[in-house]
Design a protein around this motif. Structure first.
Motif, PDB file in Angstrom:
ATOM      1  N   ALA A 147       0.768  -4.612   7.081  1.00  0.00           N
ATOM      2  CA  ALA A 147       0.596  -4.086   5.728  1.00  0.00           C
ATOM      3  C   ALA A 147       1.626  -3.003   5.426  1.00  0.00           C
ATOM      4  O   ALA A 147       2.207  -2.956   4.337  1.00  0.00           O
ATOM      5  CB  ALA A 147      -0.822  -3.533   5.562  1.00  0.00           C
ATOM      6  N   HIS A 153      -1.357  -5.019   0.651  1.00  0.00           N
ATOM      7  CA  HIS A 153      -2.527  -5.352   1.459  1.00  0.00           C
ATOM      8  C   HIS A 153      -2.263  -6.634   2.255  1.00  0.00           C
ATOM      9  O   HIS A 153      -1.871  -7.647   1.700  1.00  0.00           O
ATOM     10  CB  HIS A 153      -3.755  -5.578   0.570  1.00  0.00           C
ATOM     11  N   ILE A 154      -2.495  -6.578   3.550  1.00  0.00           N
ATOM     12  CA  ILE A 154      -2.454  -7.755   4.413  1.00  0.00           C
ATOM     13  C   ILE A 154      -3.767  -7.745   5.186  1.00  0.00           C
ATOM     14  O   ILE A 154      -3.998  -6.857   6.007  1.00  0.00           O
ATOM     15  CB  ILE A 154      -1.267  -7.723   5.398  1.00  0.00           C
ATOM     16  N   PRO A 317      -4.734  -0.258   4.898  1.00  0.00           N
ATOM     17  CA  PRO A 317      -3.450  -0.844   4.583  1.00  0.00           C
ATOM     18  C   PRO A 317      -2.525   0.153   3.918  1.00  0.00           C
ATOM     19  O   PRO A 317      -2.960   1.053   3.212  1.00  0.00           O
ATOM     20  CB  PRO A 317      -3.818  -1.990   3.619  1.00  0.00           C
TER      21      PRO A 317
END
Length: 391
Positions: A147, A153-154, A317
């Motif tokens: 991220a 955002h991941i 994140p």
């Protein structure tokens, strides 16, 4: 289906957890919105079910292996433990770079699985511990680093399962252990798999798939695509050639780093040895990369923390856009072993008589006895079909 007012449901969920004393600042499960949303999505935003899932997860995290996940993660560095080379030889799986969306890639080579060989030098109980800390590494370190590198955002990984050389005999050998692993992932690390591609599916794979499918939640099955040997074009639409291992049709070989399998190259390797050492000493609150650390100073003391603003919780994140850093250090993500790492079993174990291999059906009974929760089957509709894109 997500509710129209997702923020309101998220707020209610956080309040419900606080009222039941199930969430606290600094909880390593993660207290950020993305983590809570994972549990909500896993239970279709049903507050009661999501709260129960969270409660069960917190209890598991406190008790797993008799010491809890936090102590286990200190005792076993997921990518630098003495038996890691042996594990890779008998059950190859590793994190390696990111896809075009910035999601960490997680590769599994089922053709290399040989549990009978593994347990001649390592107990299944010990192997199970390495599986658990590998799951924890994804949410604790790999996703936050991805991220930070992507600047967005991941919240999930792209899993690629290579079935080249995989057959029925291997499947029956590992099926119970694999089922337990799926269960832990779904129940205690929900919604962390964004996508899964099964490649090199052999003739007759439908038989194996019909056994596996009932183990998986319908939401998980919906993310799976199955390919035969003509998968390369589909993978390269999602993964850059330089990130895809050469063994799967890409250009990456991670030369000088032990190969792609051992390097696990990616942003999570940045100053990882230094971060872990400081975390182990208590000089930093989290082991994960914090905002600004990917290309800046890494906090190695509490006093230095004022220079880098830490997230309010582990695994939050990042917002700042960064390029993916490829680093090769003695770290979990790099896959390099410490000087004490070895293919050999510790001396005190070698002095023991060689155990007789367990039968295929009994191969994980030892683990089941100590982990009875893994016998439970996921509830709900588990029979949604996978998307078979190529035969």
């Amino acid at each position: 289906m997500a509710p129209k007012d997702k923020d309101a449901v998220l707020h209610q969920f956080r309040e419900a957890l606080a009222e039941q004393d199930l969430i606290h600042d600094g909880d390593t499960i993660g207290t950020d919105d993305d983590t809570l949303l994972r549990f909500l999505r896993a239970r279709n935003y049903n507050l009661k079910q999501a709260t129960l899932m969270w409660k069960n997860c917190q209890q598991w995290r406190k008790t797993v292996e008799g010491v809890g996940i936090d102590q286990l993660y200190r005792d076993t560095d997921p990518f630098d433990y003495p038996e890691r080379d042996l594990v890779f030889d008998c059950w190859p799986l590793y994190f390696h770079k990111v896809d075009k969306k910035g999601r960490p890639l997680n590769f599994h080579h089922f053709g290399g699985i040989n549990l009978n060989k593994l347990q001649k030098s390592m107990t299944l109980e010990r192997f199970w511990q390495t599986v658990v800390v590998n799951c924890e590494a994804l949410t604790r370190e790999v996703l936050p680093a991805s991220a930070e590198a992507a600047g967005k955002h991941i919240v999930g990984t792209f899993v690629v399962v290579d079935l080249s050389g995989f057959g029925i005999s291997q499947f029956w050998q590992m099926k119970d252990f694999a089922r337990s692993s799926f269960q832990v992932s779904q129940d205690y690390f929900p919604e962390t798999m964004a996508q899964l591609a099964i490649v090199n599916a052999p003739m007759g794979f439908s038989t194996i798939w019909n056994v596996i499918k009932p183990w998986l939640a319908k939401e998980t099955v919906a993310k799976i695509a199955i390919y035969g040997s003509d998968y390369k074009k589909a993978l390269l639409e999602l993964i850059d050639e330089d990130a895809l291992p050469a063994s799967l049709g890409g250009k990456c070989k991670c030369e000088g780093l032990g190969g792609c399998m051992k390097s696990s190259a990616g942003p999570w390797t940045h100053e990882r040895e230094k971060r872990r050492e400081a975390w182990m000493k208590g000089d930093r609150d989290v082991i994960a990369i914090m905002p600004g650390e990917l290309h800046g100073e890494v906090q190695v003391s509490k006093a230095a923390g004022a220079q880098v603003a830490p997230p309010s919780e582990e695994g939050a994140p990042a917002r700042k856009s960064e390029e993916v850093a490829e680093v090769a250090e003695h770290s979990p993500a790099s896959g390099s072993s410490s000087e004490t790492s070895s293919l050999a079993t510790p001396k005190n174990e070698l002095e023991q008589p060689e155990p007789a291999p367990l039968s295929k059906e009994a191969s994980v009974e030892e683990v089941y006895q100590k982990h009875p929760e893994t016998r439970d089957v996921q509830n709900g509709d588990l029979h949604r079909e996978a998307t078979v894109l190529t035969q």
